[in-house]
Design a protein around this motif. Structure first.
Motif, PDB file in Angstrom:
ATOM      1  N   THR A  67     -19.222 -36.931 -55.366  1.00  0.00           N
ATOM      2  CA  THR A  67     -18.023 -36.332 -55.945  1.00  0.00           C
ATOM      3  C   THR A  67     -16.893 -36.347 -54.923  1.00  0.00           C
ATOM      4  N   VAL A  68     -15.686 -36.630 -55.398  1.00  0.00           N
ATOM      5  CA  VAL A  68     -14.480 -36.472 -54.590  1.00  0.00           C
ATOM      6  C   VAL A  68     -13.582 -35.500 -55.329  1.00  0.00           C
ATOM      7  N   LYS A  69     -13.106 -34.495 -54.600  1.00  0.00           N
ATOM      8  CA  LYS A  69     -12.180 -33.506 -55.156  1.00  0.00           C
ATOM      9  C   LYS A  69     -10.924 -33.475 -54.295  1.00  0.00           C
ATOM     10  N   ARG A  70      -9.770 -33.415 -54.977  1.00  0.00           N
ATOM     11  CA  ARG A  70      -8.483 -33.293 -54.287  1.00  0.00           C
ATOM     12  C   ARG A  70      -7.815 -32.021 -54.807  1.00  0.00           C
ATOM     13  N   PRO A  71      -7.812 -30.933 -54.005  1.00  0.00           N
ATOM     14  CA  PRO A  71      -7.186 -29.689 -54.449  1.00  0.00           C
ATOM     15  C   PRO A  71      -5.707 -29.879 -54.786  1.00  0.00           C
ATOM     16  N   MET A  72      -5.310 -29.277 -55.914  1.00  0.00           N
ATOM     17  CA  MET A  72      -3.921 -29.372 -56.363  1.00  0.00           C
ATOM     18  C   MET A  72      -3.175 -28.073 -56.036  1.00  0.00           C
ATOM     19  N   ASN A  73      -3.287 -27.059 -56.884  1.00  0.00           N
ATOM     20  CA  ASN A  73      -2.586 -25.783 -56.659  1.00  0.00           C
ATOM     21  C   ASN A  73      -3.240 -24.964 -55.553  1.00  0.00           C
ATOM     22  N   ASN A  74      -4.577 -25.022 -55.498  1.00  0.00           N
ATOM     23  CA  ASN A  74      -5.353 -24.263 -54.514  1.00  0.00           C
ATOM     24  C   ASN A  74      -6.736 -24.893 -54.413  1.00  0.00           C
ATOM     25  N   GLU A  75      -7.606 -24.327 -53.589  1.00  0.00           N
ATOM     26  CA  GLU A  75      -8.930 -24.910 -53.344  1.00  0.00           C
ATOM     27  C   GLU A  75      -9.787 -25.046 -54.597  1.00  0.00           C
ATOM     28  N   LEU A  76      -9.528 -24.220 -55.609  1.00  0.00           N
ATOM     29  CA  LEU A  76     -10.395 -24.181 -56.780  1.00  0.00           C
ATOM     30  C   LEU A  76      -9.772 -24.836 -58.013  1.00  0.00           C
ATOM     31  N   ALA A  77      -8.713 -25.601 -57.820  1.00  0.00           N
ATOM     32  CA  ALA A  77      -8.094 -26.377 -58.901  1.00  0.00           C
ATOM     33  C   ALA A  77      -7.909 -27.799 -58.374  1.00  0.00           C
ATOM     34  N   CYS A  78      -8.809 -28.709 -58.758  1.00  0.00           N
ATOM     35  CA  CYS A  78      -8.892 -30.020 -58.124  1.00  0.00           C
ATOM     36  C   CYS A  78      -8.948 -31.171 -59.112  1.00  0.00           C
ATOM     37  N   LEU A  79      -8.317 -32.297 -58.731  1.00  0.00           N
ATOM     38  CA  LEU A  79      -8.606 -33.546 -59.410  1.00  0.00           C
ATOM     39  C   LEU A  79     -10.008 -33.926 -58.960  1.00  0.00           C
ATOM     40  N   GLU A  80     -10.835 -34.394 -59.880  1.00  0.00           N
ATOM     41  CA  GLU A  80     -12.233 -34.637 -59.544  1.00  0.00           C
ATOM     42  C   GLU A  80     -12.691 -35.975 -60.106  1.00  0.00           C
ATOM     43  N   HIS A  81     -13.448 -36.693 -59.288  1.00  0.00           N
ATOM     44  CA  HIS A  81     -14.104 -37.934 -59.699  1.00  0.00           C
ATOM     45  C   HIS A  81     -15.555 -37.827 -59.267  1.00  0.00           C
ATOM     46  N   GLU A  82     -16.472 -38.213 -60.158  1.00  0.00           N
ATOM     47  CA  GLU A  82     -17.894 -38.004 -59.886  1.00  0.00           C
ATOM     48  C   GLU A  82     -18.707 -39.152 -60.480  1.00  0.00           C
ATOM     49  N   THR A  83     -19.745 -39.555 -59.737  1.00  0.00           N
ATOM     50  CA  THR A  83     -20.648 -40.592 -60.239  1.00  0.00           C
ATOM     51  C   THR A  83     -22.023 -40.454 -59.595  1.00  0.00           C
ATOM     52  N   VAL A  84     -23.021 -40.935 -60.280  1.00  0.00           N
ATOM     53  CA  VAL A  84     -24.382 -40.962 -59.740  1.00  0.00           C
ATOM     54  C   VAL A  84     -24.475 -42.109 -58.743  1.00  0.00           C
ATOM     55  N   VAL A  85     -25.193 -41.886 -57.631  1.00  0.00           N
ATOM     56  CA  VAL A  85     -25.443 -42.951 -56.651  1.00  0.00           C
ATOM     57  C   VAL A  85     -26.950 -43.112 -56.482  1.00  0.00           C
ATOM     58  N   ALA A  86     -27.352 -44.330 -56.209  1.00  0.00           N
ATOM     59  CA  ALA A  86     -28.781 -44.635 -56.109  1.00  0.00           C
ATOM     60  C   ALA A  86     -29.383 -44.192 -54.782  1.00  0.00           C
ATOM     61  N   ASP A  87     -28.605 -44.239 -53.702  1.00  0.00           N
ATOM     62  CA  ASP A  87     -29.155 -44.014 -52.367  1.00  0.00           C
ATOM     63  C   ASP A  87     -28.241 -43.075 -51.581  1.00  0.00           C
ATOM     64  N   ARG A  88     -28.702 -41.852 -51.385  1.00  0.00           N
ATOM     65  CA  ARG A  88     -27.896 -40.847 -50.678  1.00  0.00           C
ATOM     66  C   ARG A  88     -27.591 -41.292 -49.253  1.00  0.00           C
ATOM     67  N   GLY A  89     -28.558 -41.849 -48.576  1.00  0.00           N
ATOM     68  CA  GLY A  89     -28.363 -42.286 -47.191  1.00  0.00           C
ATOM     69  C   GLY A  89     -27.307 -43.371 -47.073  1.00  0.00           C
ATOM     70  N   GLN A  90     -27.319 -44.320 -47.979  1.00  0.00           N
ATOM     71  CA  GLN A  90     -26.315 -45.385 -47.957  1.00  0.00           C
ATOM     72  C   GLN A  90     -24.922 -44.832 -48.272  1.00  0.00           C
ATOM     73  N   MET A  91     -24.851 -43.894 -49.209  1.00  0.00           N
ATOM     74  CA  MET A  91     -23.556 -43.299 -49.543  1.00  0.00           C
ATOM     75  C   MET A  91     -23.036 -42.479 -48.369  1.00  0.00           C
ATOM     76  N   HIS A  92     -23.932 -41.784 -47.672  1.00  0.00           N
ATOM     77  CA  HIS A  92     -23.546 -41.049 -46.465  1.00  0.00           C
ATOM     78  C   HIS A  92     -22.928 -42.021 -45.456  1.00  0.00           C
ATOM     79  N   GLY A  93     -23.581 -43.146 -45.231  1.00  0.00           N
ATOM     80  CA  GLY A  93     -23.056 -44.155 -44.308  1.00  0.00           C
ATOM     81  C   GLY A  93     -21.708 -44.696 -44.755  1.00  0.00           C
ATOM     82  N   ALA A  94     -21.550 -44.917 -46.049  1.00  0.00           N
ATOM     83  CA  ALA A  94     -20.272 -45.400 -46.576  1.00  0.00           C
ATOM     84  C   ALA A  94     -19.169 -44.375 -46.334  1.00  0.00           C
TER      85      ALA A  94
END
Length: 183
Positions: A67-94
């Motif tokens: 997930t990527v969140k970009r806070p707009m008005n404050n920390e709890l109001a965010c543009l959000e993009h989310e997707t499933v990933v196959a490999d947590r370790g590879q995504m961490h490296g990315a």
């Protein structure tokens, strides 16, 4: 779309559960979530989060969600993009390659329900306590603060004692100086 939420520290969980049940709101079975939060390498706690992209890798029941969140008005109001990933370790490296730095790990047990078009989360956060979150989606051009006020009124209608919190779990953990769990 913008994810808008309000968050509350819960001091009387049985009273909250009773108030939800009185309104016919059922919560799911508890699930364990392991979240690793990330911030841009140039960002530090104490700096504003508005307009800054933050990432999260969540593992729940063997499934990894990025997930990527970009806070707009404050920390709890965010543009959000989310997707499933196959490999947590590879995504961490990315994420490291893209200039993100791991900040804190958030371990929690979550129960979820619906109150009309609003999602309710009851979270037991390791090292912090029990929290109630109400979240909904709003158009990108809507004022997050106005939506948060509407959600706040819903919570107040429950008639229970709660303490509103304006920070995300990573900020709360950082402020509480909770030791970082091993990854």
């Amino acid at each position: 779309m913008q994810e808008v939420e309000v968050k509350y520290l819960v001091r009387d969980k049985p009273a909250l559960l009773a108030a939800l049940a009185d309104r016919g709101i059922a919560l799911s079975e508890p699930v364990r979530q392991d979240d690793q939060a990330y911030a841009p390498s140039s960002w530090r706690y104490g700096m504003s989060k508005r307009g800054v992209p933050f990432a999260r890798l969540r593992t729940q029941a063997g499934r990894h969600v990025f997930t990527v969140k970009r806070p707009m008005n404050n920390e709890l109001a965010c543009l959000e993009h989310e997707t499933v990933v196959a490999d947590r370790g590879q995504m961490h490296g990315a994420l490291l390659s893209m200039g993100f730095t791991p900040t804190v790990q958030i371990i929690k047990t979550r129960r979820v329900g619906a109150w009309g078009a609003v999602t309710i989360c009851l979270d037991a956060v390791d090292g912090l306590g029990t929290f109630l979150e109400l979240e909904t989606m709003a158009r990108e051009d809507e004022a997050g603060a106005a939506t948060q006020e509407r959600l706040h009124k819903q919570v107040m209608a429950l008639g229970i004692a709660v303490e509103r919190v304006a920070q995300t779990y990573d900020s709360l953990l950082r402020a509480a100086n909770v030791p970082e769990p091993s990854v």
